[in-house]
Structures are given as C-alpha cells and as structure tokens.
Design a protein around this motif. Structure first.
Motif, PDB file in Angstrom:
ATOM      1  N   ASP A 178       0.857  -1.190   0.000  1.00 13.71           N
ATOM      2  CA  ASP A 178       0.000   0.000   0.000  1.00 13.71           C
ATOM      3  C   ASP A 178       0.891   1.238   0.000  1.00 13.71           C
ATOM      4  N   ASP A 179       0.861   1.972  -1.105  1.00 14.96           N
ATOM      5  CA  ASP A 179       1.780   3.121  -1.206  1.00 14.96           C
ATOM      6  C   ASP A 179       1.215   4.396  -0.580  1.00 14.96           C
ATOM      7  N   HIS A 180       0.101   4.280   0.158  1.00 11.46           N
ATOM      8  CA  HIS A 180      -0.529   5.519   0.630  1.00 11.46           C
ATOM      9  C   HIS A 180      -1.322   5.303   1.918  1.00 11.46           C
ATOM     10  N   VAL A 181      -0.673   5.499   3.052  1.00 13.39           N
ATOM     11  CA  VAL A 181      -1.384   5.415   4.338  1.00 13.39           C
ATOM     12  C   VAL A 181      -0.998   6.591   5.228  1.00 13.39           C
ATOM     13  N   HIS A 182      -1.861   6.837   6.215  1.00 13.37           N
ATOM     14  CA  HIS A 182      -1.595   7.845   7.246  1.00 13.37           C
ATOM     15  C   HIS A 182      -1.739   7.126   8.585  1.00 13.37           C
ATOM     16  N   PHE A 183      -0.615   6.672   9.128  1.00 18.24           N
ATOM     17  CA  PHE A 183      -0.678   5.917  10.390  1.00 18.24           C
ATOM     18  C   PHE A 183      -0.552   6.833  11.619  1.00 18.24           C
ATOM     19  N   ARG A 184      -0.423   8.165  11.367  1.00 22.07           N
ATOM     20  CA  ARG A 184      -0.654   9.191  12.406  1.00 22.07           C
ATOM     21  C   ARG A 184       0.416   9.335  13.476  1.00 22.07           C
ATOM     22  N   GLU A 185       1.549   8.683  13.273  1.00 24.82           N
ATOM     23  CA  GLU A 185       2.571   8.782  14.299  1.00 24.82           C
ATOM     24  C   GLU A 185       3.775   9.534  13.742  1.00 24.82           C
ATOM     25  N   PRO A 186       4.347  10.510  14.431  1.00 19.97           N
ATOM     26  CA  PRO A 186       4.016  10.934  15.783  1.00 19.97           C
ATOM     27  C   PRO A 186       2.911  12.007  15.822  1.00 19.97           C
ATOM     28  N   GLY A 187       2.391  12.201  17.029  1.00 21.58           N
ATOM     29  CA  GLY A 187       1.599  13.391  17.319  1.00 21.58           C
ATOM     30  C   GLY A 187       0.102  13.288  17.173  1.00 21.58           C
ATOM     31  N   LEU A 188      -0.365  12.304  16.410  1.00 21.58           N
ATOM     32  CA  LEU A 188      -1.819  12.203  16.222  1.00 21.58           C
ATOM     33  C   LEU A 188      -2.301  10.818  16.626  1.00 21.58           C
ATOM     34  N   THR A 189      -1.647  10.277  17.656  1.00 22.45           N
ATOM     35  CA  THR A 189      -1.839   8.858  17.970  1.00 22.45           C
ATOM     36  C   THR A 189      -3.188   8.565  18.646  1.00 22.45           C
ATOM     37  N   HIS A 190      -3.973   9.609  18.922  1.00 25.31           N
ATOM     38  CA  HIS A 190      -5.346   9.318  19.379  1.00 25.31           C
ATOM     39  C   HIS A 190      -6.181   8.777  18.211  1.00 25.31           C
ATOM     40  N   LYS A 191      -5.724   9.024  16.966  1.00 28.34           N
ATOM     41  CA  LYS A 191      -6.454   8.525  15.786  1.00 28.34           C
ATOM     42  C   LYS A 191      -5.980   7.137  15.372  1.00 28.34           C
ATOM     43  N   GLY A 192      -4.696   6.875  15.569  1.00 26.44           N
ATOM     44  CA  GLY A 192      -4.100   5.616  15.144  1.00 26.44           C
ATOM     45  C   GLY A 192      -2.616   5.694  15.421  1.00 26.44           C
ATOM     46  N   ASP A 193      -1.931   4.565  15.418  1.00 29.22           N
ATOM     47  CA  ASP A 193      -0.478   4.613  15.540  1.00 29.22           C
ATOM     48  C   ASP A 193       0.116   3.464  14.725  1.00 29.22           C
ATOM     49  N   ILE A 194       1.421   3.457  14.644  1.00 29.32           N
ATOM     50  CA  ILE A 194       2.056   2.483  13.753  1.00 29.32           C
ATOM     51  C   ILE A 194       1.762   1.052  14.208  1.00 29.32           C
ATOM     52  N   ALA A 195       1.756   0.828  15.526  1.00 27.06           N
ATOM     53  CA  ALA A 195       1.483  -0.532  16.011  1.00 27.06           C
ATOM     54  C   ALA A 195       0.051  -0.945  15.670  1.00 27.06           C
ATOM     55  N   SER A 196      -0.923  -0.108  16.026  1.00 23.97           N
ATOM     56  CA  SER A 196      -2.326  -0.504  15.812  1.00 23.97           C
ATOM     57  C   SER A 196      -2.661  -0.636  14.323  1.00 23.97           C
ATOM     58  N   GLU A 197      -2.242   0.353  13.543  1.00 22.58           N
ATOM     59  CA  GLU A 197      -2.669   0.333  12.134  1.00 22.58           C
ATOM     60  C   GLU A 197      -1.895  -0.696  11.308  1.00 22.58           C
ATOM     61  N   SER A 198      -0.653  -1.000  11.709  1.00 22.42           N
ATOM     62  CA  SER A 198       0.073  -2.044  10.964  1.00 22.42           C
ATOM     63  C   SER A 198      -0.531  -3.413  11.269  1.00 22.42           C
ATOM     64  N   ARG A 199      -1.112  -3.578  12.443  1.00 21.77           N
ATOM     65  CA  ARG A 199      -1.831  -4.832  12.751  1.00 21.77           C
ATOM     66  C   ARG A 199      -3.078  -4.955  11.878  1.00 21.77           C
ATOM     67  N   ALA A 200      -3.816  -3.858  11.805  1.00 26.35           N
ATOM     68  CA  ALA A 200      -5.005  -3.877  10.932  1.00 26.35           C
ATOM     69  C   ALA A 200      -4.593  -4.164   9.493  1.00 26.35           C
ATOM     70  N   ALA A 201      -3.445  -3.592   9.097  1.00 26.26           N
ATOM     71  CA  ALA A 201      -2.969  -3.782   7.712  1.00 26.26           C
ATOM     72  C   ALA A 201      -2.685  -5.264   7.438  1.00 26.26           C
ATOM     73  N   VAL A 202      -1.940  -5.924   8.325  1.00 26.95           N
ATOM     74  CA  VAL A 202      -1.606  -7.334   8.031  1.00 26.95           C
ATOM     75  C   VAL A 202      -2.859  -8.212   8.079  1.00 26.95           C
ATOM     76  N   ALA A 203      -3.812  -7.852   8.937  1.00 30.27           N
ATOM     77  CA  ALA A 203      -5.076  -8.609   8.961  1.00 30.27           C
ATOM     78  C   ALA A 203      -5.812  -8.428   7.631  1.00 30.27           C
ATOM     79  N   GLY A 204      -5.556  -7.298   6.976  1.00 23.27           N
ATOM     80  CA  GLY A 204      -6.166  -7.031   5.665  1.00 23.27           C
ATOM     81  C   GLY A 204      -5.317  -7.496   4.502  1.00 23.27           C
ATOM     82  N   GLY A 205      -4.213  -8.188   4.771  1.00 24.32           N
ATOM     83  CA  GLY A 205      -3.380  -8.719   3.686  1.00 24.32           C
ATOM     84  C   GLY A 205      -2.339  -7.735   3.165  1.00 24.32           C
ATOM     85  N   ILE A 206      -2.196  -6.600   3.845  1.00 25.82           N
ATOM     86  CA  ILE A 206      -1.176  -5.623   3.434  1.00 25.82           C
ATOM     87  C   ILE A 206       0.097  -5.921   4.220  1.00 25.82           C
ATOM     88  N   THR A 207       1.178  -6.217   3.497  1.00 25.45           N
ATOM     89  CA  THR A 207       2.424  -6.599   4.176  1.00 25.45           C
ATOM     90  C   THR A 207       3.475  -5.490   4.126  1.00 25.45           C
TER      91      THR A 207
END
Ligand code: DOR
Ligand code: ZN
Length: 451
Positions: A64-93
């Motif tokens: 996926d060449d286009h994501v906004h994982f919100r880190e640093p500074g906007l981690t109330h919306k998402g962060d690299i740990a949470s959104e990368s987990r959602a990504a792999v569950a969705g087949g994005i490696t």
C-alpha cells in the motif's frame, strides 16, 4: 498456530502471480521464498511446517503506497502498532506512510525518527515519505532514493496544512528531486471559491453531500493538469495520488511499459466503492479529500484501472475518531480507515465478476513494487521475501465494530458482507496474522529500492 520456526511448506493452494492462477505450493525458508512449484509435491523435510492451503488462494502481500498511520503526534487517531496490525489482517504486508503528522515530516532527521519508530513497532514492512514545503528544499534534495519511497507534495489543503504553493520552489523540486514525487492534486483557489458559495447557500451546517460540489471535478482537474504540465517540462517522476475523476486518468502516460512511465497514478478503493448516493447514508464518514464523486466517475475510474491507465490501487488509510467525524461538515476532518478492508473489497468486485484475480494482484502487489522499484517484494518469486497472503474465497463475514482492528474503532464498511476472508498473512516468512488473531512474532523491515 505459532512456532519459533518460520520455515514452511504451503501446499495445495491456487497461486495468483504474474497474470496466472495455478495450482501449486511454495517453500518459505529463512524469511525468503525458496521454491515455488506447480501441482502437488510432498516434501520430507522436518525443518518445514506443513501448511495445507486447502485450495485457498495464495497471493503476494499487498503493498500500500498511501497510508496515514498518524505517528508521531496524532496517535489518538491511530499509531504504527495498531494500524500495521489492521494492515496485516487485511493482507497488506508493506506500507508507505505520509508526512502530515505532528510535527510534519519535513527534515531528514524527522524522517529517520519515523523509521526508528517503525523498526520498534511495525508488524508490516514500511517506508515513509518526506514532505515538501515552501521552505525545506535543501532537505528534499538530501533524500536517499534507495532508502526512502518518495517526496509528498500537497498541492491543495488537506489534513495537516502542508500545502506547497510557492511556484519557484515547486519548479525547483520538480526539476531536481532525487526521488519519485507523489502529489495530492486539488486546486486551493477553486476550493475556497466553491466553499464561499456553499456557505452562502447553506450557512454553517451543510449536509456532507456538498463535499463533491466544493471539491469538484474542476478542483481536481486544474491541479492535476498543472502537475502533469510541470512534470512534462522537467521530465519529473510524478505519481498522482487518489485519482477521483475520469478526466484525470486521461492525463497519465498509458502507452509505455510501467517500468518506463514517468507519470503514473493511483486510485483508492473508496473511490471505486462509493459514489455520491452514499452521502445520504454515511455522511461525513465518507468525506475524503479528494471527494467521492458521481456514479459515472466511479465507473470510469474502474474502467481506467482495467484498461491500465491507472497503475495502482491503494487505500489512503486516514483514520480519525468518530467524535471528530461526527462534527458538522466544515469541522469534520476528511479521511477514513481502510487497510483492513481494501483487499477483501477488491476481491468482492472479483466475486461480482468485475475484475480478475490476476488484475487485483497486478494493481495491489506487482505494480507498487515495479513503480517504486522495491527490492524483492510484490511477487511470489523464488529469492523474494516471503510476504504472502492466504485467502479463503468463500468464507463470508460481515464488518462489525467487534472485528475492527483500527484504533479509531469504526469503519465506513460496517455492515458490509464480504465473501473472501484473509486467513493467513506472512511478513518476511513470519506468520503475523491468522484468522483475525495477530502474532507479534517479528516486526517488519524497512523497504529498500533499486534506484
Ligand atoms: O481524506 C484525506 N485524509 N485526504 C488527505 O489528503 C489527508 C487525509 C488525512 O490525513 O486525514
Ligand atoms: Zn492521503
């Protein structure tokens, strides 16, 4: 199933790769794809965990060449740990993350800090764009094309106020950028003009359906034509993000092979999925920049994708909290989460007979690898990293808050039933996801580029 051993023999699957679907299997050893074979094979190797794919599809992991994982500074919306987990569950490696964070990523030092964060927290492989502003030209020119995916330029305003509007700076970057330039194209002056008209008609509380009237065709076409004109003048390697109108697709290079194209484009799943009629049901939940537009745009974008005018399908995964999204139109931020549902949504189009499996894999796995020159990823090929996804084509499930992995806890796809289910995701040979269960077995790696 979890094991310290990450060597596998995956057999009895349907491999989708390089315009083919064939019965076969593969061996993963030491993080790499060691063998790919057609047909059936029994292997007597005690070092391998045998995994019966049970006729499931075996796909390369999505890039996926286009994501906004919100880190640093906007981690109330998402962060690299949470959104990368959602990504792999969705087949994005593998993902490439945008610079409109807090602070915005405008220096090489800030960029390296993000890479450090990802090294510690990302389950998927990663790269980060450096943002270009009116005043960081020297930083842009220092970008290492082999270790950084690209430069991002906002030609119109969006989340994070990162607009670049100084023409001389823009010309210099287009002339001298050492790396691909990814652009958000919307014409700011026209947006402002349309917004003023909208305020006169509706006052301060318009319905979300005004969004494609404010950020309309003219807004997009003016800006992307300008970017393309400039890129042709300087022979810039330009990539236009989130195309939302049929007319813009016409601007791209479509005659030369992908490897040689200088001007390429991306469409996002939400612009293929939703159209104007959906604002009545979903309101600001489908407020994106650029806006979701008419049904005929949706159909034309789909056609441009099938005709190879558009090269890549991405997500523009851009989580905001529900509290933020539920504000009135002018105060509701644009963007929504998508990484967990992009591949299954595209597979739903396959199920409806609208696109082939091979084409989905081409647009979501192969082409991002080719277009960005990513080393050893994006294909089921011997010697490549084992970023591999197993999909059960017929195991229906419904998107529901209880199965969302996004930190923001909502999705515009809630209530949607999908036929396909992603059952296993391997990143660099490690099983990191199995049927909704995440294994923190190993973090992803920094993408490298053959440039
Ligand atoms: O809808 C959008 N959301 N478009 C953008 O350009 C930015 C993104 C975000 O960061 O929220
Ligand atoms: Zn974006």
């Amino acid at each position: 199933m979890i094991s310290m051993n990450n060597n596998y023999h995956i057999f009895n699957g349907w491999i989708v790769n390089e315009h083919q679907v064939f019965k076969g299997g593969l061996v993963i050893r030491n993080g790499l794809i060691e063998t790919v074979y057609h047909g059936d094979r029994s292997l007597d190797d005690k070092d391998l965990i045998a995994l019966d794919a049970g006729h499931k599809w075996i796909l390369p992991g999505v890039i996926d060449d286009h994501v906004h994982f919100r880190e640093p500074g906007l981690t109330h919306k998402g962060d690299i740990a949470s959104e990368s987990r959602a990504a792999v569950a969705g087949g994005i490696t593998s993902f490439m993350d945008m610079p409109n964070t807090l602070p915005p990523t405008l220096t090489q030092a800030q960029l390296e800090e993000k890479f450090q964060l990802a090294t510690q927290k990302s389950l998927a492989n990663y790269s980060f764009y450096l943002g270009a502003s009116n005043s960081n030209l020297d930083e842009v020119l220092k970008t290492d094309p082999r270790r950084v995916c690209g430069i991002k330029i906002f030609l119109g305003s969006s989340t994070g106020n990162m607009m670049l509007d100084d023409l001389q700076t823009l010309r210099t970057i287009f002339a001298r950028s050492p790396v691909l330039i990814a652009v958000h194209c919307e014409d700011e002056w026209t947006i402002q003009k349309n917004e003023a008209i909208c305020r006169e008609v509706y006052g301060e509380d318009p319905p979300a359906s005004v969004h494609p009237k404010i950020r309309n065709h003219e807004v997009c076409l003016l800006s992307s034509s300008f970017a393309v004109r400039l890129a042709r003048e300087y022979n810039t390697r330009l990539h236009i993000l989130h195309l939302s109108t049929a007319e813009e697709a016409e601007l791209l290079d479509d005659s030369s092979p992908l490897e040689q194209k200088r001007i390429t484009g991306e469409v996002c799943v939400h612009h293929l999925w939703f159209s104007e009629a959906d604002y009545a049901r979903l309101g600001n939940r489908i407020k994106w920049n650029p806006a979701v537009k008419t049904e005929s745009d949706r159909i034309a974008l789909f056609e441009a994708l099938l005709q190879d005018q558009i090269d890549i399908v991405a997500t523009d995964h851009a989580p905001h909290t529900l509290e933020e999204k539920n504000r009135n139109y002018f105060n509701s931020p644009s963007g929504a989460p998508f990484v967990q549902h992009a591949l299954v949504a595209m597979l739903e189009f396959y199920h409806q007979g609208k696109i082939s499996l091979e084409k989905i894999v081409q647009k979501m796995c192969h082409n991002p690898a080719i277009l960005y020159r990513i080393e050893k990823r994006g294909f089921i090929c011997e010697g490549y990293w084992a970023d591999v996804v197993l999909v059960n084509p017929d195991d229906p499930w419904t998107v529901d808050p209880s199965n969302l992995l996004y930190k923001c806890g909502w999705s515009p796809m809630e209530g949607q039933q999908f036929h396909a289910r992603i059952t296993h995701t391997f990143v660099n040979g490690y099983l990191v996801h199995e049927r909704g269960q995440i294994y923190d077995s190993m973090n992803g790696q920094r993408l490298t580029f053959k440039r």
